[in-house]
Structure formats: structure tokens, C-alpha cells
Motif scaffolding. Structure first.
Motif, PDB file in Angstrom:
ATOM      1  N   ARG A  17      65.417   9.286 -41.468  1.00 47.08           N
ATOM      2  CA  ARG A  17      65.294   8.711 -40.129  1.00 47.08           C
ATOM      3  C   ARG A  17      63.876   8.799 -39.563  1.00 47.08           C
ATOM      4  O   ARG A  17      63.318   7.771 -39.128  1.00 47.08           O
ATOM      5  N   PRO A  18      63.216   9.978 -39.526  1.00 51.68           N
ATOM      6  CA  PRO A  18      61.877  10.015 -38.917  1.00 51.68           C
ATOM      7  C   PRO A  18      60.838   9.195 -39.675  1.00 51.68           C
ATOM      8  O   PRO A  18      59.886   8.679 -39.067  1.00 51.68           O
ATOM      9  N   VAL A  19      61.001   9.050 -40.984  1.00 54.53           N
ATOM     10  CA  VAL A  19      60.053   8.250 -41.754  1.00 54.53           C
ATOM     11  C   VAL A  19      60.240   6.776 -41.418  1.00 54.53           C
ATOM     12  O   VAL A  19      59.268   6.032 -41.225  1.00 54.53           O
ATOM     13  N   ARG A  20      61.477   6.361 -41.334  1.00 55.62           N
ATOM     14  CA  ARG A  20      61.766   4.968 -40.980  1.00 55.62           C
ATOM     15  C   ARG A  20      61.243   4.644 -39.578  1.00 55.62           C
ATOM     16  O   ARG A  20      60.624   3.591 -39.363  1.00 55.62           O
ATOM     17  N   LEU A  21      61.425   5.539 -38.638  1.00 60.36           N
ATOM     18  CA  LEU A  21      60.957   5.297 -37.276  1.00 60.36           C
ATOM     19  C   LEU A  21      59.433   5.292 -37.226  1.00 60.36           C
ATOM     20  O   LEU A  21      58.832   4.492 -36.499  1.00 60.36           O
ATOM     21  N   ALA A  22      58.809   6.175 -38.003  1.00 57.40           N
ATOM     22  CA  ALA A  22      57.344   6.187 -38.049  1.00 57.40           C
ATOM     23  C   ALA A  22      56.812   4.879 -38.616  1.00 57.40           C
ATOM     24  O   ALA A  22      55.797   4.349 -38.149  1.00 57.40           O
ATOM     25  N   ALA A  23      57.495   4.341 -39.620  1.00 60.93           N
ATOM     26  CA  ALA A  23      57.076   3.071 -40.213  1.00 60.93           C
ATOM     27  C   ALA A  23      57.187   1.938 -39.202  1.00 60.93           C
ATOM     28  O   ALA A  23      56.280   1.107 -39.076  1.00 60.93           O
ATOM     29  N   ALA A  36      62.741  -0.596 -31.495  1.00 59.63           N
ATOM     30  CA  ALA A  36      63.793  -0.628 -30.477  1.00 59.63           C
ATOM     31  C   ALA A  36      65.176  -0.778 -31.102  1.00 59.63           C
ATOM     32  O   ALA A  36      66.167  -0.251 -30.588  1.00 59.63           O
ATOM     33  N   ASP A  37      65.245  -1.495 -32.247  1.00 69.26           N
ATOM     34  CA  ASP A  37      66.533  -1.678 -32.924  1.00 69.26           C
ATOM     35  C   ASP A  37      67.109  -0.365 -33.428  1.00 69.26           C
ATOM     36  O   ASP A  37      68.328  -0.191 -33.499  1.00 69.26           O
ATOM     37  N   TRP A  38      66.223   0.559 -33.827  1.00 68.53           N
ATOM     38  CA  TRP A  38      66.669   1.753 -34.544  1.00 68.53           C
ATOM     39  C   TRP A  38      66.476   3.071 -33.800  1.00 68.53           C
ATOM     40  O   TRP A  38      67.098   4.080 -34.164  1.00 68.53           O
ATOM     41  N   ALA A  39      65.646   3.091 -32.780  1.00 68.40           N
ATOM     42  CA  ALA A  39      65.321   4.371 -32.127  1.00 68.40           C
ATOM     43  C   ALA A  39      66.562   5.116 -31.650  1.00 68.40           C
ATOM     44  O   ALA A  39      66.653   6.340 -31.769  1.00 68.40           O
ATOM     45  N   GLY A  40      67.522   4.406 -31.094  1.00 69.47           N
ATOM     46  CA  GLY A  40      68.715   5.072 -30.584  1.00 69.47           C
ATOM     47  C   GLY A  40      69.943   4.873 -31.444  1.00 69.47           C
ATOM     48  O   GLY A  40      71.076   5.081 -30.968  1.00 69.47           O
ATOM     49  N   ALA A  41      69.748   4.463 -32.703  1.00 63.30           N
ATOM     50  CA  ALA A  41      70.886   4.175 -33.585  1.00 63.30           C
ATOM     51  C   ALA A  41      71.718   5.421 -33.852  1.00 63.30           C
ATOM     52  O   ALA A  41      71.176   6.511 -34.060  1.00 63.30           O
ATOM     53  N   PRO A  42      73.032   5.283 -33.861  1.00 66.99           N
ATOM     54  CA  PRO A  42      73.905   6.443 -34.120  1.00 66.99           C
ATOM     55  C   PRO A  42      73.874   6.832 -35.599  1.00 66.99           C
ATOM     56  O   PRO A  42      73.410   6.080 -36.463  1.00 66.99           O
ATOM     57  N   ARG A  81      67.864 -10.041 -60.442  1.00 58.41           N
ATOM     58  CA  ARG A  81      66.766  -9.805 -59.504  1.00 58.41           C
ATOM     59  C   ARG A  81      67.146  -8.717 -58.505  1.00 58.41           C
ATOM     60  O   ARG A  81      68.299  -8.580 -58.115  1.00 58.41           O
ATOM     61  N   ALA A  82      66.152  -7.934 -58.103  1.00 59.87           N
ATOM     62  CA  ALA A  82      66.320  -6.955 -57.029  1.00 59.87           C
ATOM     63  C   ALA A  82      65.185  -7.145 -56.043  1.00 59.87           C
ATOM     64  O   ALA A  82      64.139  -7.739 -56.371  1.00 59.87           O
ATOM     65  N   GLU A  83      65.377  -6.632 -54.833  1.00 57.75           N
ATOM     66  CA  GLU A  83      64.362  -6.778 -53.793  1.00 57.75           C
ATOM     67  C   GLU A  83      63.791  -5.424 -53.418  1.00 57.75           C
ATOM     68  O   GLU A  83      64.526  -4.435 -53.263  1.00 57.75           O
ATOM     69  N   LEU A  84      62.480  -5.362 -53.298  1.00 62.39           N
ATOM     70  CA  LEU A  84      61.790  -4.177 -52.791  1.00 62.39           C
ATOM     71  C   LEU A  84      61.698  -4.316 -51.277  1.00 62.39           C
ATOM     72  O   LEU A  84      61.108  -5.271 -50.772  1.00 62.39           O
ATOM     73  N   ILE A  85      62.294  -3.370 -50.556  1.00 60.22           N
ATOM     74  CA  ILE A  85      62.295  -3.430 -49.097  1.00 60.22           C
ATOM     75  C   ILE A  85      61.888  -2.066 -48.524  1.00 60.22           C
ATOM     76  O   ILE A  85      61.778  -1.083 -49.247  1.00 60.22           O
ATOM     77  N   SER A  86      61.697  -2.045 -47.204  1.00 63.30           N
ATOM     78  CA  SER A  86      61.397  -0.804 -46.475  1.00 63.30           C
ATOM     79  C   SER A  86      60.217  -0.043 -47.073  1.00 63.30           C
ATOM     80  O   SER A  86      60.186   1.185 -47.072  1.00 63.30           O
ATOM     81  N   MET A  87      59.230  -0.770 -47.576  1.00 68.41           N
ATOM     82  CA  MET A  87      58.061  -0.151 -48.206  1.00 68.41           C
ATOM     83  C   MET A  87      57.062   0.259 -47.145  1.00 68.41           C
ATOM     84  O   MET A  87      56.616  -0.562 -46.342  1.00 68.41           O
ATOM     85  N   TRP A  88      56.699   1.549 -47.131  1.00 68.74           N
ATOM     86  CA  TRP A  88      55.733   2.036 -46.142  1.00 68.74           C
ATOM     87  C   TRP A  88      55.114   3.341 -46.620  1.00 68.74           C
ATOM     88  O   TRP A  88      55.789   4.170 -47.241  1.00 68.74           O
ATOM     89  N   VAL A  89      53.808   3.511 -46.318  1.00 68.15           N
ATOM     90  CA  VAL A  89      53.101   4.753 -46.604  1.00 68.15           C
ATOM     91  C   VAL A  89      52.376   5.186 -45.338  1.00 68.15           C
ATOM     92  O   VAL A  89      51.739   4.366 -44.652  1.00 68.15           O
TER      93      VAL A  89
END
Length: 360
Positions: A17-23, A36-42, A81-89
Motif C-alpha cells: 500500500r505505501p509504495v503504491r501511494l508513493a508512486a 485520490a482513487d486509492w488514498a482512502g481505499a478499504p 501475452r502479458a502486461e507489465l503494469i504498476s511499474m515505479w521506482v
């Protein structure tokens, strides 16, 4: 900086969660979702995101700190085929190989489950990301991605997984390959011995079972054993030899060496990547250093299940095309000749070359 990649599941949502929010906070225009979509997600929503059927979700750690993430998701409409998603450093960890490590892990995962191609989408004006993906083997395709609110489309990029699928065959069948490889040293050993003096330091690409390294050492050379398949490296280490995993398509080779020896290894390098690999072999040897390699003679490329029972991809070369690409990479004294053994149903080329000595 030592990076550790960890696979995460729904039970690890509090770490992810914190990595996704930081990204999302750092790169708000790079993802299909917003902070905003994810900050308060349950909790349930976080768990659902990490429960996509057949997916791989990774976090990259530098010590105790999570510094990157990436996911691989199978394409429900195309099983190949596969998709690379949510890529962040994390910005503080960029340009240190984190992205390449994540992409490599996703590519290896995809190849391991039989996927032939990895796809991603990137914003059209994100040139930094596009260059980074290009360095990792992705190529933009002439197909529009998802439509953006301003009317533009995301750029679709793809990476062929032939090298990873081939490497997967070796990983799974290292014992069979060793069993089916004879103990006679390759003729390429003698080619190298004729070009370098005793005591020379040699980088061997694709050591496999280690047969040729033993012959080179017996002749007085010092060999740095490497292989892209960890199965071979583990076996070499278990036998008491120093060895390291080295991906010829992406890793730095080290050096400087007196020679690079590559018997039946570069034949797996896709044609578009061949010049880059030759350039890195050149950089790995000192002035006057030698390249000795073998590839298959022929036209085009093909898959084969011969010897291992699993598909391996081969790139074929003619003598003239091989000599041209080796010379263009900066090697001098290039010599290419056919070295097919009598009775063989496969034709082979041997190339030797030397890095030009410094002048002036």
C-alpha cells in the motif's frame, strides 16, 4: 546498493500500500489510477488488487526500505501475452538498476508460464520512461493504446520473450543438457589458444556444464565462468568452481579480460540485440584482447526442441553478415569460417576477432 525482489500477495497488502501511494503521488500522470482513487481505499480493495488471477506482484527492497514495484498480468484475450503494469521506482533509487531488475523478473516469470510477449503502455510525452523501457528491450508498436482525456493515446510497447523462454529451457533441463553433451572440448578452445598466451584471463559466456573451461584451464588460462542459467552456475559452484550468473543481453561483463570465449551461446541472441552484445564484449577486453565465438550457419531464425525437449530460439548467420556486424561493433582482424563437423546435420560458423590496440 543490493536490491532484493519479493513476491507479494493479498496478505502483504499493508507492505504494498505505501509504495503504491508513493508512486501515485510521485507520478500522477503515469498511471491509470490517481492518488485520490486509492488514498482512502478499504483493505478489501487492496487485497483484490493483489489477487488478480495468474498475476505476479513484486516489491523491490533496498535493505528494509521498499524502493520499487512492478506487476505482470496475463492478457485475458491473448494467452501468449502479458502486461507489465504498476511499474515505479522511488526517485532516490533510480539509475541504479532497480527498474531493470523488476522488468527482468517479470519477463522471466512470463516466460516460465509460457507467455511469448510482454506489453506495456506509457504516456506519449514520458520520453524518460520510454528510453528506459527501450534499454530493457521494449519496442514501440504501431498500435494506439488507450485513449486519454485530451484525445491522445497511450504508447504501446512490447518485448519479445524469446531469450527468456530459451533460458527457461536451460534452467529446467540443465541436467539433461549436461547428460547429452559429450566430454570432448570444443574446437573453439584450440582457436583461442592459438590467439592468446598462457596465463591470459578469459571471460567465458555460457559455461554450461563447464567442459570448455576445464580445457582452457588445463592449457594454462584463467577462466571466469558465467552462465545465464542459475542451474548451471549452482552446479559449477557445487563442483568447486567460481561462477556467476550473467545475462548477456543486459548485464555488464566486467573486465578488462584478455579474451571473451562464447561457444554456442551468442546463437541465442536476437538479431536486433546482437550488435549491442558485441559492443559489450569489446568493452570487456583490453586493447589487443580477443573474441572467439561460434554461431549457427543459415538464414533467419527458428525455434527447436531438439536435445532438451523444450523450445529454444536460435538466430542464424551467414559468414558475410556475421563478419559485417562484428566489424561494425568495433572489432578488428575479424575472421569468419565454417567449422561444421563431418557428419553433422547442423552447420556452424566460428568467428575470431581482436580489439584494436590503442594508438597515439
Amino acid at each position: 546498493m543490493t536490491i532484493e525482489l519479493r513476491r507479494v500477495t493479498a496478505d502483504d497488502w499493508e507492505s504494498w500500500r505505501p509504495v503504491r501511494l508513493a508512486a501515485l503521488a510521485d507520478s500522477p500522470g503515469a498511471f491509470g489510477s490517481t492518488l485520490a482513487d486509492w488514498a482512502g481505499a478499504p483493505e478489501r480493495r487492496w487485497r483484490d488488487r493483489l489477487s488478480i488471477p495468474g498475476a505476479l506482484d513484486l516489491l523491490a527492497f533496498d535493505g528494509a526500505d521498499a524502493v520499487g514495484m512492478a506487476s505482470g498480468v496475463p492478457d485475458v484475450d491473448d494467452r501468449g501475452r502479458a502486461e507489465l503494469i504498476s511499474m515505479w521506482v522511488d526517485p532516490g533509487s533510480r539509475h541504479r538498476g532497480v527498474a531493470a531488475a523488476l522488468i527482468r523478473a517479470v519477463a522471466r516469470w512470463a516466460a516460465g508460464v509460457g507467455i511469448a510477449e510482454l506489453e506495456l503502455s506509457v504516456m506519449p510525452d514520458n520520453r524518460t520512461a520510454r528510453r528506459a523501457y527501450e534499454r530493457c528491450g521494449f519496442v514501440a508498436v504501431d498500435e494506439p493504446g488507450d485513449r486519454l482525456p485530451d484525445g491522445r493515446h497511450e504508447v504501446v510497447m512490447r518485448r519479445d520473450l524469446s531469450p527468456e523462454r530459451t533460458l527457461e529451457a536451460y534452467e529446467r533441463e540443465a541436467a539433461r543438457y549436461t547428460e547429452r553433451t559429450d566430454d570432448h572440448r570444443a574446437a573453439l578452445v584450440d582457436d583461442l589458444l592459438a590467439l592468446v598466451p598462457s596465463g591470459s584471463h578469459v571471460l567465458e559466456l555460457g559455461s554450461g556444464p563447464g567442459r570448455d573451461a576445464l580445457a582452457l584451464e588445463a592449457a594454462g588460462l584463467v577462466v571466469d565462468r558465467t552462465d545465464g542459467a542459475r542451474s548451471f552456475v549452482d552446479a559449477l559452484r557445487a563442483a568447486g568452481h567460481g561462477a556467476r550468473v550473467l545475462d548477456v543481453l543486459q548485464d555488464a561483463f566486467g573486465g578488462p579480460y584478455d579474451a571473451v570465449f562464447a561457444n554456442a551461446v551468442l546463437l541465442h541472441v536476437p538479431r536486433p540485440a546482437f550488435a549491442d552484445v558485441l559492443g559489450r564484449t569489446l568493452a570487456a577486453v583490453r586493447p589487443g584482447g580477443v573474441l572467439a565465438a561460434t554461431v549457427k550457419l543459415g538464414e533467419g531464425d527458428a525455434w527447436s526442441t531438439r536435445k532438451l525437449g523444450r523450445p529454444r530460439h536460435f538466430t542464424y548467420w551467414t559468414d558475410s553478415s556475421l563478419a559485417e556486424v562484428v566489424g561494425r561493433a568495433g572489432w578488428g582482424d575479424v575472421a569468419v569460417r565454417e567449422t561444421t563437423r563431418t557428419g553433422s546435420d547442423e552447420r556452424w560458423l566460428t568467428v575470431t576477432a581482436r580489439r584494436p590496440a590503442l594508438t597515439g
